[in-house]
Design a protein around this motif. Structure first.
Motif, mmCIF file in Angstrom:
data_model
loop_
_atom_site.group_PDB
_atom_site.id
_atom_site.type_symbol
_atom_site.label_atom_id
_atom_site.label_comp_id
_atom_site.label_asym_id
_atom_site.label_seq_id
_atom_site.Cartn_x
_atom_site.Cartn_y
_atom_site.Cartn_z
ATOM 1 N N VAL A 119 12.460 -4.161 -5.541
ATOM 2 C CA VAL A 119 11.740 -5.204 -4.811
ATOM 3 C C VAL A 119 11.091 -6.191 -5.778
ATOM 4 C CG1 VAL A 119 9.817 -5.646 -3.223
ATOM 5 C CG2 VAL A 119 11.330 -3.697 -2.839
ATOM 6 N N GLY A 120 10.517 -5.661 -6.855
ATOM 7 C CA GLY A 120 9.820 -6.519 -7.815
ATOM 8 C C GLY A 120 8.317 -6.490 -7.639
ATOM 9 N N ILE A 121 7.806 -5.338 -7.189
ATOM 10 C CA ILE A 121 6.360 -5.164 -7.064
ATOM 11 C C ILE A 121 5.949 -3.928 -7.856
ATOM 12 C CG2 ILE A 121 6.029 -6.386 -4.889
ATOM 13 C CD1 ILE A 121 6.166 -3.657 -3.440
ATOM 14 N N PRO A 122 4.761 -3.898 -8.358
ATOM 15 C CA PRO A 122 3.778 -4.966 -8.300
ATOM 16 C C PRO A 122 4.214 -6.165 -9.141
ATOM 17 C CG PRO A 122 2.984 -3.210 -9.724
ATOM 18 C CD PRO A 122 4.266 -2.734 -9.115
ATOM 19 N N CYS A 123 3.834 -7.326 -8.666
ATOM 20 C CA CYS A 123 4.108 -8.591 -9.338
ATOM 21 C C CYS A 123 2.768 -9.240 -9.643
ATOM 22 C CB CYS A 123 4.927 -9.481 -8.409
ATOM 23 S SG CYS A 123 4.954 -11.214 -8.901
ATOM 24 N N LEU B 179 -3.644 -4.555 -17.466
ATOM 25 C CA LEU B 179 -3.712 -3.288 -16.731
ATOM 26 C C LEU B 179 -2.759 -2.270 -17.350
ATOM 27 C CD1 LEU B 179 -3.665 -4.970 -13.237
ATOM 28 C CD2 LEU B 179 -5.664 -4.067 -14.427
ATOM 29 N N ARG B 180 -2.757 -1.062 -16.793
ATOM 30 C CA ARG B 180 -1.877 0.007 -17.267
ATOM 31 C C ARG B 180 -0.785 0.285 -16.237
ATOM 32 N NH1 ARG B 180 -6.759 1.711 -17.192
ATOM 33 N NH2 ARG B 180 -6.377 3.336 -15.672
ATOM 34 N N SER B 181 0.400 0.594 -16.738
ATOM 35 C CA SER B 181 1.498 1.026 -15.869
ATOM 36 C C SER B 181 1.281 2.468 -15.450
ATOM 37 C CB SER B 181 2.841 0.930 -16.615
ATOM 38 O OG SER B 181 3.157 -0.393 -16.913
ATOM 39 N N ARG B 182 1.797 2.815 -14.290
ATOM 40 C CA ARG B 182 1.721 4.196 -13.810
ATOM 41 C C ARG B 182 2.596 5.078 -14.688
ATOM 42 N NH1 ARG B 182 4.625 7.410 -10.095
ATOM 43 N NH2 ARG B 182 6.099 5.709 -9.836
ATOM 44 N N PRO B 183 2.061 6.201 -15.166
ATOM 45 C CA PRO B 183 2.879 7.113 -15.981
ATOM 46 C C PRO B 183 4.094 7.617 -15.203
ATOM 47 C CG PRO B 183 0.564 7.698 -16.128
ATOM 48 C CD PRO B 183 0.688 6.668 -15.040
ATOM 49 N N SER C 134 0.814 -1.215 0.000
ATOM 50 C CA SER C 134 0.000 0.000 0.000
ATOM 51 C C SER C 134 0.849 1.268 0.000
ATOM 52 C CB SER C 134 -0.946 0.005 1.205
ATOM 53 O OG SER C 134 -0.202 -0.040 2.407
ATOM 54 N N THR C 135 2.142 1.157 0.274
ATOM 55 C CA THR C 135 3.030 2.322 0.287
ATOM 56 C C THR C 135 3.790 2.503 -1.018
ATOM 57 O OG1 THR C 135 4.751 0.990 1.327
ATOM 58 C CG2 THR C 135 3.322 2.285 2.790
ATOM 59 N N CYS C 136 3.527 1.656 -2.003
ATOM 60 C CA CYS C 136 4.207 1.708 -3.298
ATOM 61 C C CYS C 136 3.296 2.392 -4.319
ATOM 62 C CB CYS C 136 4.534 0.292 -3.751
ATOM 63 S SG CYS C 136 5.007 0.147 -5.484
ATOM 64 N N PRO C 137 3.732 3.516 -4.897
ATOM 65 C CA PRO C 137 2.895 4.230 -5.867
ATOM 66 C C PRO C 137 2.515 3.390 -7.090
ATOM 67 C CG PRO C 137 4.741 5.607 -5.199
ATOM 68 C CD PRO C 137 4.986 4.248 -4.622
ATOM 69 N N ASP C 138 3.418 2.558 -7.583
ATOM 70 C CA ASP C 138 3.085 1.703 -8.718
ATOM 71 C C ASP C 138 2.002 0.694 -8.334
ATOM 72 O OD1 ASP C 138 4.914 3.001 -10.320
ATOM 73 O OD2 ASP C 138 6.459 1.456 -10.141
ATOM 74 N N CYS C 139 2.097 0.167 -7.129
ATOM 75 C CA CYS C 139 1.124 -0.815 -6.650
ATOM 76 C C CYS C 139 -0.253 -0.191 -6.447
ATOM 77 C CB CYS C 139 1.605 -1.444 -5.348
ATOM 78 S SG CYS C 139 3.171 -2.339 -5.496
ATOM 79 N N THR C 140 -0.298 0.973 -5.850
ATOM 80 C CA THR C 140 -1.598 1.606 -5.619
ATOM 81 C C THR C 140 -2.244 2.029 -6.936
ATOM 82 O OG1 THR C 140 -0.544 3.745 -5.156
ATOM 83 C CG2 THR C 140 -1.077 2.347 -3.263
ATOM 84 N N TYR C 141 -1.441 2.397 -7.916
ATOM 85 C CA TYR C 141 -1.967 2.745 -9.243
ATOM 86 C C TYR C 141 -2.657 1.524 -9.861
ATOM 87 C CZ TYR C 141 -2.265 4.791 -13.894
ATOM 88 O OH TYR C 141 -2.732 5.271 -15.095
ATOM 89 N N VAL C 142 -2.016 0.370 -9.745
ATOM 90 C CA VAL C 142 -2.585 -0.878 -10.268
ATOM 91 C C VAL C 142 -3.825 -1.265 -9.464
ATOM 92 C CG1 VAL C 142 -2.147 -3.364 -10.385
ATOM 93 C CG2 VAL C 142 -0.476 -1.762 -11.306
ATOM 94 N N GLU C 143 -3.747 -1.158 -8.143
ATOM 95 C CA GLU C 143 -4.861 -1.560 -7.289
ATOM 96 C C GLU C 143 -6.130 -0.760 -7.593
ATOM 97 O OE1 GLU C 143 -5.979 -2.268 -2.599
ATOM 98 O OE2 GLU C 143 -3.919 -1.789 -3.149
ATOM 99 N N PRO D 258 2.402 -4.689 -15.823
ATOM 100 C CA PRO D 258 0.944 -4.594 -15.675
ATOM 101 C C PRO D 258 0.176 -4.899 -16.959
ATOM 102 C CG PRO D 258 1.993 -2.763 -14.559
ATOM 103 C CD PRO D 258 3.072 -3.468 -15.332
ATOM 104 N N GLU D 259 0.709 -4.479 -18.094
ATOM 105 C CA GLU D 259 0.012 -4.694 -19.363
ATOM 106 C C GLU D 259 -0.201 -6.185 -19.658
ATOM 107 O OE1 GLU D 259 1.257 -0.577 -19.237
ATOM 108 O OE2 GLU D 259 2.367 -2.410 -18.797
ATOM 109 N N GLU D 260 0.706 -7.029 -19.199
ATOM 110 C CA GLU D 260 0.560 -8.472 -19.404
ATOM 111 C C GLU D 260 -0.560 -9.055 -18.548
ATOM 112 O OE1 GLU D 260 4.295 -10.582 -19.246
ATOM 113 O OE2 GLU D 260 5.267 -9.049 -20.470
#
Length: 99
Positions: free
Chosen positions: A60-64, A81-85, A8-17, A76-78
């Motif tokens: 770290v390797g997240i989001p995975c 989903l979309r990757s965070r800009p 929840s503290t990872c911007p890429d992860c929250t974008y995907v979530e 994410p595209e695989e």
């Protein structure tokens, strides 16, 4: 079901979530919520070659994403989903270079 490991503290992860809220096709697993979730992720990360580049870069390797057929990807595209800009600017790396 597609599993998404993140925090929840990872911007890429929250974008995907945000993209998967309410979609039963995805299961979001927050590795920071409980040590058992972290251990499951670390077991995957330690053994799967999909993480080799992330580990070389010190990431770290997240989001995975673990797809329904067992494929592991950090893209994410695989997972449909979309990757965070990149221009959004938040960073997880200690050097400020991204997540």
């Amino acid at each position: 079901m597609i599993k998404i490991y993140g925090m929840s503290t990872c911007p890429d992860c929250t974008y995907v979530e945000e993209q998967v809220k309410g979609n039963k096709k995805y299961e979001v697993i927050d590795i920071g919520r409980h040590v058992k979730e972290l251990k499951a992720f670390l077991k995957l990360r330690d053994r799967h070659p999909a993480f080799d580049e992330a580990k070389r870069m010190g990431a770290v390797g997240i989001p995975c994403f673990v797809l329904e057929d067992g494929t592991v990807t950090l893209t994410p595209e695989e997972a449909g989903l979309r990757s965070r800009p990149i221009a959004e600017g938040a960073s997880c790396n200690l050097d400020g270079s991204g997540c």
